[in-house]
Design an enzyme around this catalytic site. Structure first.
Site, PDB file in Angstrom:
ATOM      1  NE  ARG A  47     -46.591 -19.020  14.668  1.00  0.00           N
ATOM      2  CZ  ARG A  47     -47.108 -17.809  14.514  1.00  0.00           C
ATOM      3  NH1 ARG A  47     -46.597 -16.971  13.619  1.00  0.00           N
ATOM      4  NH2 ARG A  47     -48.122 -17.410  15.257  1.00  0.00           N
ATOM      5  CE1 TYR A  99     -31.692 -34.645  -0.495  1.00  0.00           C
ATOM      6  CE2 TYR A  99     -33.148 -32.780  -0.087  1.00  0.00           C
ATOM      7  CZ  TYR A  99     -32.709 -34.058   0.229  1.00  0.00           C
ATOM      8  OH  TYR A  99     -33.301 -34.733   1.263  1.00  0.00           O
ATOM      9  CG  ASP A 171     -28.899 -25.796  -1.738  1.00  0.00           C
ATOM     10  OD1 ASP A 171     -27.926 -25.739  -0.950  1.00  0.00           O
ATOM     11  OD2 ASP A 171     -29.775 -26.667  -1.655  1.00  0.00           O
ATOM     12  CE  LYS A 200     -27.613 -32.815   4.219  1.00  0.00           C
ATOM     13  NZ  LYS A 200     -28.942 -32.233   4.459  1.00  0.00           N
TER      14      LYS A 200
END
Length: 385
Positions: A47, A99, A171, A200
């Site tokens: 982590r 988005y 973004d 993407k």
């Protein structure tokens, strides 16, 4: 410094000094043994840090031109962690046409914790300035709006953020660092933070969910790194390796995808079923000239308006090569109806105001032959006339 295409091709190379492996190994481990009391290899628990994820993060730092990058389990995990930079009572100015998941995250999750957002037209820099309040902490904008592909004035927004001592978050999922590096917009201006849905274009094969954050200031990077570990929404080693693999062909894929997108956009403009095409690569698009001032490409996503719902249904049910699916940026072409998929969580009135009509269709073009894709669309158009 090597050209960007070279940095992409070399992403993660020779990060294993023990074996000299060209491909970064997948360190599929939760924890790491310590050499002795008080000693560490630099890795303690996945982590907090993992060698495969670090290879991806280091590659993205070099590609973006930042000081540090952080990999997350999804684009929304990345954005959620970034919003944890803010406190109860803080305010964000956000571009309309973002988005749908960004709206959902801000309005239905973080609003409950006292973080508010004002949405303004993406191309209206004056509206961003007017929306700034004493408690505003950041401006958040996408490099191309989704799904109508409007182009914000990023250098002007970067100057606005600097003049008002606000963070500027971009973004850049749609353009990627291959076509735009928002951390450096010229004249000393740039975003403070860049975020990607790496699911993407960066990973590029429709087989991975991932998010990336890159930062240009060391103090801010330290805060984001702390939150990455504290929140824990980190990218798993296998997915980090898949994203590294995708980066290696990013330049080749995007060049091919953009060529096809421009050809298909021009063809769509000639079709009687199509009322309007949204793509900044078209010379008559309102954002064409603006985007050229700070980016080197126009992307491989386009949207277009059809005459009615029946035409939309014929298209999505008639295409054979193009999959009717959410997402974008992969090697396979995808067709999406934003009103019922990516932006379904918005009210009908809000969608209509933003131009996300029931007859708007979004195409993400892959690496298939452009003529084959045009034939596929043309055949679907001709069905049941």
């Amino acid at each position: 410094m090597p050209q960007l295409a070279t940095l992409l091709a070399q992403a993660g190379r020779q990060t294993d000094p023990l074996t000299g492996a060209i491909s970064t190994p997948i360190y599929q481990t939760a924890t790491f043994a310590h050499p002795a009391v008080g000693e560490s290899t630099g890795f303690d628990y996945t982590r907090s840090a993992n060698p495969t994820r670090k290879a991806l993060e280091d590659a993205m730092t070099a590609i973006e031109g930042g000081v540090a990058s952080f990999a997350f389990a999804s684009g929304l995990a990345a954005l959620s962690t970034l919003i944890c930079l803010f406190n109860q009572g803080d305010h964000l100015v956000v571009a309309e046409g973002s988005y749908g998941g960004t709206y959902r995250l801000l309005d239905q999750v973080f609003a409950r914790f006292g973080i508010s957002a004002t949405y303004v037209p993406v191309t209206d820099t004056a509206a961003f300035a007017a929306a700034i309040r004493p408690n505003t902490r950041a401006l958040l904008v996408e490099s191309l709006s989704n799904p109508c592909l409007a182009v914000p004035d990023l250098p002007a927004l970067a100057q606005l953020a600097r003049d008002n001592d606000k963070l500027f978050i971009v973004d850049n999922t749609f353009l990627t660092p291959y076509w735009l590096r928002p951390l450096d917009l010229g004249d000393g201006l740039g975003a403070d933070i860049v975020v990607h849905s790496a699911s993407k274009f960066l990973a590029g094969h429709n087989d991975t969910i991932a998010g990336i954050v890159s930062v240009r200031d060391p103090a801010l990077a330290e805060r984001v790194g702390y939150l990455q570990n504290a929140v824990g929404a980190v990218l798993a080693p296998q997915d980090a390796w898949l994203t590294l693999r995708g980066l290696k062909t990013l330049a080749l894929r995007l060049d091919a995808q953009q060529r096809s997108t421009l050809a298909i956009a021009r063809w769509l403009q000639t079709q009687p079923q199509v009322k309007h095409v949204y793509y900044p690569g078209l010379e008559d698009d309102p954002g064409h000239a603006r985007l050229q001032t700070f980016a080197s490409g126009f992307g491989s996503v386009l949207s277009f308006e059809l005459a009615d719902n029946a035409a939309v249904a014929r298209l999505v049910e008639g295409v054979k090569l193009i999959a009717f699916a959410e997402s974008l940026g992969g090697v396979e072409s995808l067709i999406t109806i934003p009103a019922v998929q990516t932006h379904a969580n918005l009210s009908a009135e809000e969608r209509l105001r933003l131009g996300v009509t029931d007859t708007l269709v979004r195409l993400s073009l892959g690496i298939e032959n452009a003529d084959d894709l045009i034939t596929d669309i043309a055949t679907a158009f001709s069905l049941h006339k």
